[in-house]
Design an enzyme around this catalytic site. Sequence first.
Site, short mmCIF file in Angstrom:
data_model
loop_
_atom_site.label_atom_id
_atom_site.label_comp_id
_atom_site.label_asym_id
_atom_site.label_seq_id
_atom_site.Cartn_x
_atom_site.Cartn_y
_atom_site.Cartn_z
N LYS A 40 21.65 68.85 -12.20
CA LYS A 40 20.94 70.08 -11.85
C LYS A 40 21.87 71.02 -11.09
O LYS A 40 21.90 72.22 -11.36
CB LYS A 40 19.72 69.72 -10.97
CG LYS A 40 19.15 70.89 -10.18
CD LYS A 40 17.90 70.52 -9.42
CE LYS A 40 18.08 70.09 -7.99
NZ LYS A 40 18.53 71.11 -7.04
N ASN A 41 22.62 70.44 -10.15
CA ASN A 41 23.41 71.28 -9.26
C ASN A 41 24.75 71.73 -9.86
O ASN A 41 25.53 72.38 -9.19
CB ASN A 41 23.60 70.58 -7.90
CG ASN A 41 22.27 70.47 -7.16
OD1 ASN A 41 21.30 71.12 -7.53
ND2 ASN A 41 22.21 69.64 -6.14
N CYS A 137 13.76 73.75 -1.89
CA CYS A 137 13.02 72.78 -1.09
C CYS A 137 12.96 73.22 0.37
O CYS A 137 13.90 73.79 0.90
CB CYS A 137 13.68 71.42 -1.21
SG CYS A 137 13.38 70.68 -2.80
N ASP A 327 21.32 64.15 -0.29
CA ASP A 327 20.28 63.91 -1.31
C ASP A 327 20.10 62.43 -1.65
O ASP A 327 19.23 62.09 -2.44
CB ASP A 327 20.64 64.68 -2.59
CG ASP A 327 20.77 66.16 -2.32
OD1 ASP A 327 19.75 66.85 -2.33
OD2 ASP A 327 21.90 66.62 -2.06
N VAL A 349 23.46 67.22 7.54
CA VAL A 349 23.65 68.42 6.72
C VAL A 349 22.51 69.43 6.92
O VAL A 349 22.75 70.62 7.11
CB VAL A 349 23.78 68.05 5.23
CG1 VAL A 349 23.97 69.30 4.36
CG2 VAL A 349 24.97 67.10 5.03
N1 EPU Z 1 24.16 77.06 5.46
C1 EPU Z 1 24.15 78.11 6.33
N2 EPU Z 1 24.31 79.37 5.83
C2 EPU Z 1 24.49 79.62 4.51
C3 EPU Z 1 24.52 78.52 3.61
C4 EPU Z 1 24.34 77.24 4.11
O1 EPU Z 1 23.98 77.92 7.53
O2 EPU Z 1 24.63 80.79 4.12
C5 EPU Z 1 23.96 75.69 5.97
C6 EPU Z 1 22.66 75.08 5.45
O3 EPU Z 1 21.55 75.50 6.20
C7 EPU Z 1 22.94 73.60 5.58
C8 EPU Z 1 24.43 73.52 5.26
O4 EPU Z 1 24.95 74.85 5.44
O5 EPU Z 1 22.74 73.18 6.91
C9 EPU Z 1 24.76 73.04 3.87
O6 EPU Z 1 24.11 73.82 2.89
P1 EPU Z 1 24.77 74.09 1.45
O7 EPU Z 1 25.03 75.56 1.33
O8 EPU Z 1 25.90 73.16 1.27
O9 EPU Z 1 23.59 73.69 0.50
P2 EPU Z 1 23.04 74.46 -0.77
O10 EPU Z 1 24.15 75.02 -1.57
O11 EPU Z 1 21.92 75.35 -0.39
C10 EPU Z 1 23.23 72.44 -2.42
C11 EPU Z 1 22.25 71.71 -3.28
C12 EPU Z 1 21.37 70.83 -2.42
C13 EPU Z 1 22.25 69.83 -1.67
C14 EPU Z 1 23.28 70.60 -0.85
C15 EPU Z 1 24.26 69.69 -0.15
C16 EPU Z 1 21.89 73.23 -5.09
C17 EPU Z 1 20.97 74.15 -5.79
N3 EPU Z 1 21.43 72.67 -3.99
O12 EPU Z 1 22.42 73.24 -1.55
O13 EPU Z 1 20.57 70.10 -3.33
O14 EPU Z 1 21.46 69.05 -0.83
O15 EPU Z 1 24.03 71.51 -1.69
O16 EPU Z 1 25.00 68.98 -1.08
O17 EPU Z 1 23.01 72.98 -5.54
C18 EPU Z 1 18.62 69.10 -4.12
O18 EPU Z 1 19.23 68.97 -5.20
O19 EPU Z 1 17.51 68.60 -3.89
C19 EPU Z 1 19.23 69.90 -3.07
C20 EPU Z 1 18.57 70.31 -1.98
#
Ligand code: EPU
Length: 455
Positions: A40-41, A137, A327, A349
């Site tokens: 998915k990601n 989520c 995850d 995280v």
């Molecule tokens: N964060 C910030 N500011 C931002 C972006 C992120 O403070 O602008 C913080 C977040 O709040 C968090 C941390 O940085 O505390 C990490 O967030 P990250 O940006 O790495 O996560 P994401 O890109 O929003 C993706 C996956 C998640 C997975 C995380 C970590 C997708 C669509 N989502 O989220 O997947 O948990 O990386 O690997 O790729 C899932 O598949 O269920 C899911 C939640």
Amino acid sequence: MNSLTKDAQKAAERVGLTADRIVIHGGKPLRGRVDVRGAKNLATKAMVAALLADTPSVLRDVPDISDVGVVTGMLGAYGVSVREIGPGELRLDPSEVLKAHFAQIDALAGSSRIPILFCGPLLHRLGEALIPDLGGCRIGDRPINFHLDALRGFGAVVDKSYEGIRLTAPSGLHGANIELPYPSVGATEQVLLTGVLARGTTELRNAAIEPEIMDLIAVLQKMGAIITVEPNRVIFIEGVEKLEGYNHRALFDRNEAASWASAALATGGDIFVAGARQQELTTFLNIFRKVGGAFDIHEDGIRFTHPGGTLKPVEVETDVHPGFMTDWQQPLIVALTQAQGRSVVHETVYENRFGFTDALIDMGADIVVHSGGLDSPTRRVARRPLEQSAVINGPTKLHGADVEIPDLRGGFSHLIAALTADGTSTVTNIGIISRGYEHFIGKLAGLGADFEYEG
Ligand code: EPU
């Protein structure tokens, strides 16, 4: 009906699920084979990348999940035709990109976070991007400040409008020097998707290096991008003038594979996860083995079994890659309720990713969540202010209960808990699961689960 349930229903409808609930008669081992397709990601991000090209792309092994449906809808709103040309094979044609109506984007974006990644490509193609309120989520604040700061670094102008956030690039986008405060997956992808067509060179420090990001880099390289991954989380991007479509098979879904592995362990079962690969799962496999699970690596997948005997407690810290993924902790915690002794899981995280444990406690688990985190002499990951720790004492017999799924990974752990528990559980809001687990109802049936899906 709360908004969570509405999102779950929308998600379910996108993949043809008709019911909101499943009634599970647990206590039986899951045995058999499941096929895991593209992540998915990765798949959703590779679909966005197609927007950067002048010619069509083909993406293979795309899972039939509702987040793919959201991105398909978003791309459609921007004039990119997305056609399924074979099972799990999408052809994405960006030759007629056009501005979308805000109402169209808003209606789609409500249940996903992916729309933020459209910003760079849209700024390149149309000179403007609009971001509505983002879904995904509910596992913490999930801000977008890293994304917006990076986009400003490329020369984008960010305005708040009554509709959401509006970005423009009056002088086009240029290379940038960016250091992320945290190796965010999404913000790293934002920089990649924007830097590839920006004028000049981009240096990104403190980048995320998850396998899905490496696969996105492979996609972009196939398109003509020049990206170098250096040691110590540094990525260089040399902007190019134009990109071509790609032909790519998506990396397998590590999160789905780890979920089924934990389901095998918790239920005392034996599951062959076809499509899973060792290399991207090494950190998970180490913990799986320490808990007492067994696995066999095959050419075409990995077999996960509970080899009998007592499961052992572990201490785990979630982290960015190559650490233990956030995850993976939710399904693993269900297995840890069956281990002999005290396990501790530190979530470093996200700030709110243990809400799902309430339902496990209702089912008889002995879990205490420490909202400020816990210190530990063995820890590797630096303490973060947002972290929490869960202490799991086992083994506890789980019993059936009525539970409502809160989010994707927590929700899957509820399914596993219900399958592990003695007696009957009713699990509602199951549409959320379809955001990231392809055909999970059919897969559960294939593994011999005893349930009624009220469709
Ligand atoms: N964060 C910030 N500011 C931002 C972006 C992120 O403070 O602008 C913080 C977040 O709040 C968090 C941390 O940085 O505390 C990490 O967030 P990250 O940006 O790495 O996560 P994401 O890109 O929003 C993706 C996956 C998640 C997975 C995380 C970590 C997708 C669509 N989502 O989220 O997947 O948990 O990386 O690997 O790729 C899932 O598949 O269920 C899911 C939640």
